[in-house]
Design a protein around this motif. Structure first.
Motif, PDB file in Angstrom:
ATOM      1  N   LEU A   1       0.844  -1.203   0.000  1.00 15.46           N
ATOM      2  CA  LEU A   1       0.000   0.000   0.000  1.00 15.46           C
ATOM      3  C   LEU A   1       0.876   1.248   0.000  1.00 15.46           C
ATOM      4  O   LEU A   1       1.978   1.227   0.566  1.00 15.46           O
ATOM      5  CB  LEU A   1      -0.855   0.036   1.280  1.00 15.46           C
ATOM      6  N   PRO A   2       0.383   2.366  -0.559  1.00 12.77           N
ATOM      7  CA  PRO A   2       1.137   3.615  -0.409  1.00 12.77           C
ATOM      8  C   PRO A   2       1.200   4.018   1.070  1.00 12.77           C
ATOM      9  O   PRO A   2       0.272   3.700   1.832  1.00 12.77           O
ATOM     10  CB  PRO A   2       0.303   4.628  -1.198  1.00 12.77           C
ATOM     11  N   PRO A   3       2.274   4.718   1.493  1.00  7.99           N
ATOM     12  CA  PRO A   3       2.387   5.124   2.895  1.00  7.99           C
ATOM     13  C   PRO A   3       1.169   5.931   3.337  1.00  7.99           C
ATOM     14  O   PRO A   3       0.655   6.749   2.577  1.00  7.99           O
ATOM     15  CB  PRO A   3       3.640   6.001   2.924  1.00  7.99           C
ATOM     16  N   GLY A   4       0.721   5.671   4.553  1.00  6.84           N
ATOM     17  CA  GLY A   4      -0.383   6.451   5.108  1.00  6.84           C
ATOM     18  C   GLY A   4      -1.764   5.876   4.836  1.00  6.84           C
ATOM     19  O   GLY A   4      -2.735   6.290   5.458  1.00  6.84           O
ATOM     20  N   VAL A   5      -1.861   4.921   3.907  1.00  7.65           N
ATOM     21  CA  VAL A   5      -3.194   4.357   3.597  1.00  7.65           C
ATOM     22  C   VAL A   5      -3.715   3.542   4.773  1.00  7.65           C
ATOM     23  O   VAL A   5      -4.892   3.605   5.121  1.00  7.65           O
ATOM     24  CB  VAL A   5      -3.149   3.516   2.296  1.00  7.65           C
ATOM     25  N   LEU A   6      -2.813   2.772   5.405  1.00  3.40           N
ATOM     26  CA  LEU A   6      -3.241   1.959   6.547  1.00  3.40           C
ATOM     27  C   LEU A   6      -2.214   2.125   7.667  1.00  3.40           C
ATOM     28  O   LEU A   6      -1.060   1.721   7.517  1.00  3.40           O
ATOM     29  CB  LEU A   6      -3.356   0.487   6.142  1.00  3.40           C
ATOM     30  N   SER A   7      -2.655   2.745   8.763  1.00 10.08           N
ATOM     31  CA  SER A   7      -1.772   2.947   9.913  1.00 10.08           C
ATOM     32  C   SER A   7      -2.355   2.221  11.112  1.00 10.08           C
ATOM     33  O   SER A   7      -3.529   1.839  11.122  1.00 10.08           O
ATOM     34  CB  SER A   7      -1.647   4.436  10.241  1.00 10.08           C
ATOM     35  N   VAL A   8      -1.520   2.055  12.129  1.00  9.10           N
ATOM     36  CA  VAL A   8      -2.006   1.463  13.375  1.00  9.10           C
ATOM     37  C   VAL A   8      -1.361   2.198  14.534  1.00  9.10           C
ATOM     38  O   VAL A   8      -0.166   2.496  14.508  1.00  9.10           O
ATOM     39  CB  VAL A   8      -1.734  -0.066  13.426  1.00  9.10           C
ATOM     40  N   VAL A   9      -2.177   2.547  15.515  1.00  2.00           N
ATOM     41  CA  VAL A   9      -1.679   3.216  16.711  1.00  2.00           C
ATOM     42  C   VAL A   9      -2.160   2.438  17.924  1.00  2.00           C
ATOM     43  O   VAL A   9      -3.301   1.994  17.966  1.00  2.00           O
ATOM     44  CB  VAL A   9      -2.170   4.687  16.787  1.00  2.00           C
ATOM     45  N   SER A  10      -1.265   2.262  18.897  1.00  2.10           N
ATOM     46  CA  SER A  10      -1.671   1.528  20.103  1.00  2.10           C
ATOM     47  C   SER A  10      -1.652   2.471  21.285  1.00  2.10           C
ATOM     48  O   SER A  10      -0.922   3.467  21.297  1.00  2.10           O
ATOM     49  CB  SER A  10      -0.739   0.336  20.339  1.00  2.10           C
ATOM     50  N   GLY A  11      -2.470   2.154  22.276  1.00  4.30           N
ATOM     51  CA  GLY A  11      -2.529   2.999  23.461  1.00  4.30           C
ATOM     52  C   GLY A  11      -3.701   2.563  24.309  1.00  4.30           C
ATOM     53  O   GLY A  11      -4.227   1.478  24.119  1.00  4.30           O
ATOM     54  N   ASP A  12      -4.094   3.427  25.206  1.00  2.38           N
ATOM     55  CA  ASP A  12      -5.189   3.038  26.098  1.00  2.38           C
ATOM     56  C   ASP A  12      -6.507   3.632  25.607  1.00  2.38           C
ATOM     57  O   ASP A  12      -6.616   4.102  24.480  1.00  2.38           O
ATOM     58  CB  ASP A  12      -4.864   3.443  27.536  1.00  2.38           C
ATOM     59  N   ASP A  13      -7.517   3.604  26.497  1.00  2.00           N
ATOM     60  CA  ASP A  13      -8.837   4.090  26.094  1.00  2.00           C
ATOM     61  C   ASP A  13      -8.827   5.583  25.761  1.00  2.00           C
ATOM     62  O   ASP A  13      -9.657   6.059  24.984  1.00  2.00           O
ATOM     63  CB  ASP A  13      -9.869   3.783  27.190  1.00  2.00           C
ATOM     64  N   GLU A  14      -7.860   6.353  26.345  1.00  2.55           N
ATOM     65  CA  GLU A  14      -7.744   7.778  26.023  1.00  2.55           C
ATOM     66  C   GLU A  14      -7.525   7.975  24.526  1.00  2.55           C
ATOM     67  O   GLU A  14      -8.068   8.900  23.927  1.00  2.55           O
ATOM     68  CB  GLU A  14      -6.567   8.413  26.785  1.00  2.55           C
ATOM     69  N   LEU A  15      -6.713   7.082  23.958  1.00  5.03           N
ATOM     70  CA  LEU A  15      -6.438   7.180  22.525  1.00  5.03           C
ATOM     71  C   LEU A  15      -7.747   7.031  21.735  1.00  5.03           C
ATOM     72  O   LEU A  15      -7.962   7.722  20.740  1.00  5.03           O
ATOM     73  CB  LEU A  15      -5.431   6.081  22.132  1.00  5.03           C
ATOM     74  N   GLY A  16      -8.623   6.144  22.223  1.00  9.50           N
ATOM     75  CA  GLY A  16      -9.933   5.981  21.585  1.00  9.50           C
ATOM     76  C   GLY A  16     -10.695   7.293  21.584  1.00  9.50           C
ATOM     77  O   GLY A  16     -11.290   7.683  20.569  1.00  9.50           O
ATOM     78  N   LYS A  17     -10.634   7.999  22.694  1.00 10.76           N
ATOM     79  CA  LYS A  17     -11.361   9.283  22.791  1.00 10.76           C
ATOM     80  C   LYS A  17     -10.773  10.320  21.832  1.00 10.76           C
ATOM     81  O   LYS A  17     -11.497  11.094  21.222  1.00 10.76           O
ATOM     82  CB  LYS A  17     -11.304   9.817  24.224  1.00 10.76           C
TER      83      LYS A  17
END
Ligand code: NAD
Length: 486
Positions: A199-215
């Protein structure tokens, strides 16, 4: 019931977020546990607001080219992601068992299901419709992608429920940022990492963290849509948070699926099917049968067969070949499930099997427990325990059992079991649920619409209806008459 907890699974990979096509680590990390051993198996990044802003900026920039990339190329990329996952299947099977706790057979269902999903969704499209085309006017109806989509994923099916979002979002021309559950981030981080060259860069990213990240995701002004799977309570927070920027929403939420068992079943034949309808994935299944209504005439026989079958089921570490049911996935859920044991005990409900949690066990293990005809208004019947404690209830009048089955805020799934096919269909059609299975359960398809009624959700996943949720509808009308503007 046999209980095993050996052997342990070693997970030695490094885990990074992927933002704009590149691995990103953070100064702060969070531990991930193997629920069968309570051992820390990996550390994952904890995203800052800046990390999320970077991911959104990259996804926004990538949208300009991805949304105009020919559909066939986007479909080919999604199919290739399926192939890539297949090439790494063994790794993912081990990782999934290690972080989620599910045994091999269930991990295979999820990983191979995910591969099939990528391949099948890659065949889907929403062709333009020409509603009118005569000498005077042309009217076209089409679907256009939305922009950057945030995918928020729960811990019970961490890969599959991410794939249900990634595949249609990318086929429809959106870019996506995935946020796994903090309890099961490993498979999602790896999946996004291993497909970056497709995929071209930026099309699919993933970020991990806690529920704050969800907010932060649900309130981010540059995110156009949230595709969320999780609890009804969190779904309501997501909806509130998304309101300020009027984001599109797909919410796949909790359930309290009834199963209705007719008097003409063979108790010995139906018992294993009902057992797995309820306990598959250790009952950590949005669509688990969570209340079993058994006709009075056969109630005792079906209960006894359920108990007999449950006694044969092996509970243990998912990495052990003999294991059929793993542990509860995390400490928080273990505490929540424990409350239903305590409540049932305090109220004097009768346990047909199970009922006692051995707290000295190495992992978050809870015994398969069946509660014999508790009151209809008990917590166990009214709420969603999301763990291996199951109420079975008596019924004798058809209209009454249908009313009881529908008397819930949820409406995700339902099952009806009986030899009389007319009767089960008649009953099934009166159940207020997104999916009604008759003499089967947990049959899903990328081409079959899936979604909840009432507080089980909003919108749908899978099928062309699900694909359309990653688009805006657009009507283009053309007045062809010469001289009309000059
Ligand atoms: P959860 O609601 O606790 O968490 C789901 C996701 O939301 C996680 O990634 C979590 O980090 C994130 N989150 C938590 N608070 C948030 C907030 N305020 N804003 C944004 N994101 C936030 O659910 P869970 O415990 O991971 O999963 C179990 C629940 O999911 C059960 O109720 C189950 O029925 C439901 N579920 C539904 C489906 C379905 O398709 N309908 C499928 C699987 C699970």
């Amino acid at each position: 019931m046999t209980v095993h907890t050996q052997p342990r699974v070693a997970v030695d990979a490094e885990f990074s977020m992927i933002i704009d096509g590149r691995p990103v680590t953070t100064p702060t990390t969070a531990p991930v546990f193997n629920p069968a051993t309570k051992q820390v198996i990996a550390q994952v990044p904890v995203a800052s607001q800046q990390n999320l802003d970077d991911a959104v900026a990259a996804a926004g920039a990538a949208f300009a080219t991805w949304s105009t990339t020919p559909l066939e190329n986007r479909q080919a990329a999604v199919a290739a992601i399926g192939d890539r996952l297949e090439a790494h299947a063994e790794e993912f099977l081990n990782l999934l068992t290690a972080e989620q706790g599910k045994p091999r057979a269930m991990a295979e269902w999820e990983v191979y299901g995910s591969i099939a999903w990528f391949r099948e969704v890659a065949k889907q499209s929403l062709p333009e419709e020409i509603l009118l085309d005569d000498t005077e006017r042309r009217v076209i109806s089409r679907n256009t992608p939305l922009g950057v989509v945030g995918a928020i994923v729960p811990w019970n099916f961490p890969i599959l429920l991410a794939v249900w979002k990634i595949a249609p979002a990318l086929v429809a021309g959106n870019t996506m940022i995935v946020k796994p559950s903090p309890f099961t981030p490993l498979c999602d981080l790896k999946l996004v990492e291993i497909v970056q060259d497709l995929l071209p860069p930026g099309v699919l990213s993933v970020v991990s963290g806690d529920d704050e990240l969800g907010k932060w995701i649900t309130s981010h002004p540059a995110i156009a849509k949230i595709a969320f799977t999780g609890s009804t309570e969190t779904g309501k927070h997501v909806m509130r948070s998304a309101a300020d920027t009027l984001k599109r929403l797909t919410l796949e939420l909790g359930g309290n699926d009834p199963a209705i068992v007719l008097p003409d079943v063979n108790p010995a034949k139906v018992a294993p099917q009902i057992f797995w309808a309820a306990f598959q994935n250790n009952a950590q299944f949005c669509n688990a049968a969570k209340r079993i209504y058994i006709h009075d005439d056969i109630y005792d026989a079906v209960r006894d067969e359920l108990v007999k079958y449950a006694e044969t089921v092996v509970v243990g570490n998912g990495a052990d070949e003999a294991t059929q049911l793993g542990p509860v996935q995390n400490a928080q859920q273990y505490d929540k499930v424990s409350e239903y044991f305590a409540d049932s005990l305090a109220n004097g409900y009768r346990f047909a099997i199970g009922g006692h949690i051995d707290r000295t066990r190495e992992g978050w293990f809870v015994p398969v427990t069946i509660v014999d005809n508790p009151p209809e208004n008990s917590r166990l019947v009214v709420e969603e325990p999301f763990g291996p404690i199951l109420p079975i209830l008596r019924w004798s009048d058809e209209a009454d059992v249908i009313a009881r089955a529908n008397d819930t805020v949820w409406g995700l799934g339902a099952t009806v079991w009986g030899e009389d096919l007319e009767a089960i269909e008649r009953i099934g059609r009166q159940l207020d649920a997104g999916t009604v299975w008759l003499n089967e359960v947990h049959q899903y398809s990328p081409h079959q619409v899936f979604g909840g009624h009432k507080q089980s959700g909003l919108g749908a996943e899978n099928s062309l209806h699900g694909l359309a949720e990653y688009t805006n509808h657009q009507t283009i009308t053309l007045n062809k008459q010469k001289g009309s503007v000059s």
